[in-house]
Write an enzyme that holds these catalytic residues in place. Structure first.
Site, PDB file in Angstrom:
ATOM      1  N   CYS A   1      80.946 -39.071  32.540  1.00 43.22           N
ATOM      2  CA  CYS A   1      81.899 -39.986  33.129  1.00 43.22           C
ATOM      3  C   CYS A   1      82.555 -39.321  34.312  1.00 43.22           C
ATOM      4  CB  CYS A   1      82.932 -40.383  32.111  1.00 43.22           C
ATOM      5  SG  CYS A   1      83.740 -38.974  31.427  1.00 43.22           S
TER       6      CYS A   1
ATOM      7  N   ARG B   1      78.799 -41.793  38.246  1.00 41.48           N
ATOM      8  CA  ARG B   1      78.724 -40.959  37.038  1.00 41.48           C
ATOM      9  C   ARG B   1      78.729 -41.782  35.758  1.00 41.48           C
ATOM     10  NH1 ARG B   1      79.934 -35.637  38.149  1.00 41.48           N
ATOM     11  NH2 ARG B   1      80.278 -35.284  35.953  1.00 41.48           N
TER      12      ARG B   1
ATOM     13  N   TRP C   1      80.324 -43.617  30.973  1.00 42.26           N
ATOM     14  CA  TRP C   1      78.943 -43.976  30.622  1.00 42.26           C
ATOM     15  C   TRP C   1      78.777 -43.552  29.178  1.00 42.26           C
ATOM     16  CZ3 TRP C   1      74.394 -41.644  28.915  1.00 42.26           C
ATOM     17  CH2 TRP C   1      73.197 -42.326  29.167  1.00 42.26           C
TER      18      TRP C   1
ATOM     19  N   ASN D   1      85.818 -36.021  29.525  1.00 42.87           N
ATOM     20  CA  ASN D   1      84.375 -36.079  29.722  1.00 42.87           C
ATOM     21  C   ASN D   1      83.791 -35.005  28.814  1.00 42.87           C
ATOM     22  OD1 ASN D   1      81.757 -36.103  30.672  1.00 42.87           O
ATOM     23  ND2 ASN D   1      82.242 -35.075  32.603  1.00 42.87           N
ATOM     24  N   GLY D   2      82.801 -35.328  28.009  1.00 44.13           N
ATOM     25  CA  GLY D   2      82.198 -34.314  27.146  1.00 44.13           C
ATOM     26  C   GLY D   2      82.104 -34.782  25.699  1.00 44.13           C
TER      27      GLY D   2
ATOM     28  N   GLU E   1      56.643 -39.593  41.041  1.00 40.65           N
ATOM     29  CA  GLU E   1      57.964 -39.884  41.586  1.00 40.65           C
ATOM     30  C   GLU E   1      58.061 -41.358  42.024  1.00 40.65           C
ATOM     31  OE1 GLU E   1      60.784 -38.809  41.552  1.00 40.65           O
ATOM     32  OE2 GLU E   1      61.832 -39.693  43.244  1.00 40.65           O
TER      33      GLU E   1
ATOM     34  N   LYS F   1      60.706 -44.195  40.628  1.00 37.00           N
ATOM     35  CA  LYS F   1      61.597 -44.997  41.477  1.00 37.00           C
ATOM     36  C   LYS F   1      61.478 -46.475  41.097  1.00 37.00           C
ATOM     37  CE  LYS F   1      63.740 -42.719  42.693  1.00 37.00           C
ATOM     38  NZ  LYS F   1      63.660 -41.324  42.432  1.00 37.00           N
TER      39      LYS F   1
ATOM     40  N   GLU G   1      62.927 -47.245  37.460  1.00 33.71           N
ATOM     41  CA  GLU G   1      64.366 -47.086  37.193  1.00 33.71           C
ATOM     42  C   GLU G   1      65.224 -48.142  37.858  1.00 33.71           C
ATOM     43  OE1 GLU G   1      66.299 -43.408  38.504  1.00 33.71           O
ATOM     44  OE2 GLU G   1      64.822 -43.224  40.091  1.00 33.71           O
TER      45      GLU G   1
ATOM     46  N   HIS H   1      39.661 -42.905  31.767  1.00 29.72           N
ATOM     47  CA  HIS H   1      39.510 -42.306  30.436  1.00 29.72           C
ATOM     48  C   HIS H   1      40.393 -42.981  29.400  1.00 29.72           C
ATOM     49  CE1 HIS H   1      36.807 -39.212  31.838  1.00 29.72           C
ATOM     50  NE2 HIS H   1      37.621 -39.010  32.863  1.00 29.72           N
TER      51      HIS H   1
ATOM     52  N   LYS I   1      74.144 -41.176  37.175  1.00 30.69           N
ATOM     53  CA  LYS I   1      73.616 -40.282  38.204  1.00 30.69           C
ATOM     54  C   LYS I   1      73.440 -38.857  37.693  1.00 30.69           C
ATOM     55  CE  LYS I   1      72.546 -39.196  42.470  1.00 30.69           C
ATOM     56  NZ  LYS I   1      71.185 -39.568  42.873  1.00 30.69           N
TER      57      LYS I   1
END
Ligand code: AGP
Length: 610
Positions: free
Chosen positions: A6, A31, A78, A104-105, A487, A491, A494, A510, A605
């Site tokens: 957060c 965040r 979050w 936060n934590g 990558e 993108k 997400e 395969h 993020k």
């Protein structure tokens, strides 16, 4: 349970706290963005607590003009445990409404603290944070401790494996912020007539450019007139301020609809900035000799990262091996943390992390340090945790990256690894490195990137035509084109929620080719002489199964019906160009679906939990 990732901001002094807090929270929204809250106190006995589920916009619309104060704390969350609702949002407060806490934590032993000290208390939220604030209140009210001592007492009771960044306010000392951190980012902003604290300097840049670090397990008392830092034994710590010259507007969207688009567009500038920071006039890398000498002594390079940073590491490994001859292996940090491979005799570790705060990567760094091996962090955030804890740091100089989907940090990581590999290779007198004109090539890359970002209209219509409907898509390639495919697929998934996979093009037949249906988009990346023909054959295999095939090809390998043609650059640096159309295809697919490009669902993020 815990509120692990957060953003926190706090201020005390001469400023109007509400607007500072809201502005700071908006900067920190990257965040976490599933609930938010503020507590402000006007120093005359009037105080306000406002919390809302959802985005900061919801919190803002709940604010009324009388809500004012000169000291306050704010939080954007979050959640990983516990529903993201108003009750679980922060600030959490004690039952007597005297203490207010943002956190936060994760407090790992909160259940035990609850049973031992607070068995008689009825909790209203599911958060560990409420346990902490109720416990502080208990020590103050029932044990008659002063707030600072009670805060310290609780910090001592919290188990060492817990993580936290705390900012506490007490209605009876309303101009004071009680602050502490362990493993979670938090720093002080020093102002004229006011002082601040926040999880990230960007949240304070509008108010100040002067900052002070907080180390783990210190108690910091922040008042309008000054900041006092002590260790847990009460010894006062001297701490210098440092200046961050970044313009607050660097973290603004400006006229862009989304940060991601701005950040994609900034990539040519970032390439030039890296040239300026790390290469001298004749194109030789300017890198700390001690770093090069430690790397030269290594018998193997270990590159560690998560998500996009891991993908940048895949390209880096290729660069290091080609230009220096040192064997290099790349690891996903969350895997390495729990299954350390058999190590070479003289390893050197390179950590790639845009934020410098990723818990999975930090876990590896902490273990590696314990074993005495040298480490380098390549990060975008000066003074971030992984930067402070590594032996060496190289900065990406990409400017703040706010969109959850990483773009310019990826290309900066690739470019900086190329510069480092060139520098190391030159120090080792490797002919390939001597011949590789990284300065000239990065100049060509910047021009090439500009041409791609200038062709947005074309990419927007490709996205609308091929990616708007399907549920699945594939990016395929070989070698470094495969690394870029990984990558590119990340993108797309997400931010547009298309189930996308990056695949080694030869591997598709395969098994996975069974997923190809009529109109499944398959995007081939073709930039390498040795593998171009093979990837084209693999594309033919999917065409015959009904796939809609698109191609991103380097100019000298291009064929008339290729979808996107990239300007030519050295084969080692093609990822810097081939990824850009993929970033924009993801952007326009997300935009076309009406999604929040910058804040995709379920993501944050900076992932500060393991
Ligand atoms: C990608 O777009 C994501 N933002 C994510 O994969 C990110 O790269 C990962 O979480 C690692 O973050 P870091 O670079 O800050 O360590």
């Amino acid at each position: 349970m815990g509120i692990e990732m957060c953003g926190i901001v706090g201020i005390t002094g001469t400023k109007q706290a509400v607007s500072v807090l809201i502005n700071g929270l908006e900067r920190l929204e990257y965040r976490g963005y599933d609930s938010a809250g503020i507590y402000v106190n006007d120093q005359t006995g009037q105080d306000y607590l406002v919390k809302r589920a959802g985005r900061i916009a919801n919190l803002k619309s709940a604010l009324t003009p009388e809500i004012q104060g000169s000291a306050g704390i704010g939080h954007t969350r979050w959640a990983t445990h516990g529903v993201p609702n108003e009750i679980n949002a922060h600030p959490q407060y004690s039952a007597d409404e005297r203490f207010y806490l943002v956190h936060n934590g994760v407090i790992e032993n909160f259940e035990q603290l609850k049973q031992e000290y607070l068995a008689d208390v009825k909790f209203q939220s599911q958060t560990d944070t409420e346990v902490v604030v109720q416990l502080i209140d208990r020590f103050v009210v029932d044990y008659e401790m002063d707030t600072k001592s009670a805060f310290l007492k609780v910090l001592h009771l919290i188990s060492d494996d817990s993580s936290y960044a705390f900012v506490l306010m007490d209605r009876q000392t309303p101009d004071t912020l009680y602050v502490s951190k362990n493993k979670s980012p938090l720093l002080v902003g020093v102002g004229d007539g006011f002082n601040m604290v926040a999880s990230d300097a960007v949240a304070m840049l509008k108010e100040t450019h002067n900052f002070m670090e907080i180390e783990d397990r210190e108690v910091v008392i922040v008042k309008p007139s000054g900041v006092v830092i002590r260790d847990f034994d009460g010894n006062e710590m001297k701490r210098d301020t440092f200046r961050v010259d970044m313009d607050a507007s660097a973290a603004d969207k400006g006229t862009y609809p989304f940060y991601m688009l701005k950040e994609v567009d900034e990539q040519p500038v970032v390439m030039r900035k890296l040239v300026q920071e790390y290469l001298d006039t004749d194109g030789s890398p300017v890198i700390e000799p001690e770093l090069l000498s430690r790397m030269q002594q290594a018998d193997k390079l270990y590159v560690v990262g998560a998500g996009t940073s891991y993908h940048a590491g895949l390209i880096g490994a290729r660069l290091f091996e080609r230009l220096t001859g040192i064997p290099t292996q790349v690891f996903i940090s969350s895997e390495f943390a729990y299954e350390q491979p058999i190590m070479s005799k003289k390893p050197f570790f390179i950590f790639l992390t845009q934020s410098g705060e990723t818990a999975d990567s930090r876990e590896v760094l902490v273990n590696v340090k314990k074993q005495g091996w040298p480490t380098l962090t390549i990060t975008n955030v000066p003074k971030s945790t992984l930067s402070r804890e590594a032996t060496f740091t190289l900065l990406l100089h990409a400017g703040p990256e706010i969109a959850v989907a990483s773009t310019k940090a990826y290309t900066a990581q690739v470019a900086l690894q190329a510069i480092l590999a060139k520098g190391l290779g030159m120090a080792m007198r490797k002919q390939l490195a001597i011949d590789f004109d990284v300065k000239q090539q990065l100049g060509l890359v910047a021009v090439g990137m500009q041409a791609i970002v200038d062709s947005k209209d074309q990419l927007e219509s490709v996205a609308a035509r091929y990616l708007a409907q399907p549920r699945n898509a594939f990016y395929i390639g070989r070698g470094i084109d495969w690394s870029v495919a990984l990558e590119s697929a990340l993108k797309l998934k997400e931010i547009s929620y298309v189930q996308a996979e990056g695949f080694a093009s030869g591997e598709l037949k395969h098994g996975t080719i069974a997923l190809i249906e009529d109109k499944t988009p398959v995007i081939g990346i073709i930039t390498q002489d040795r593998t171009a023909g093979l990837t084209r054959s693999n594309l033919q295999e999917v065409v015959s199964r009904g796939a809609s095939v698109l191609t991103i090809a380097s100019k000298h390998l291009a064929q008339p019906d290729d979808t996107i043609v990239l300007p030519d650059v050295d084969e080692l640096l093609t990822p810097l160009l081939s990824v850009v159309p993929a970033q924009l295809l993801a952007y326009y697919t997300s935009l076309g679906k009406g999604l929040d490009v910058d804040k995709p669902r379920n993501l944050a993020k900076s992932v500060t939990v393991q």
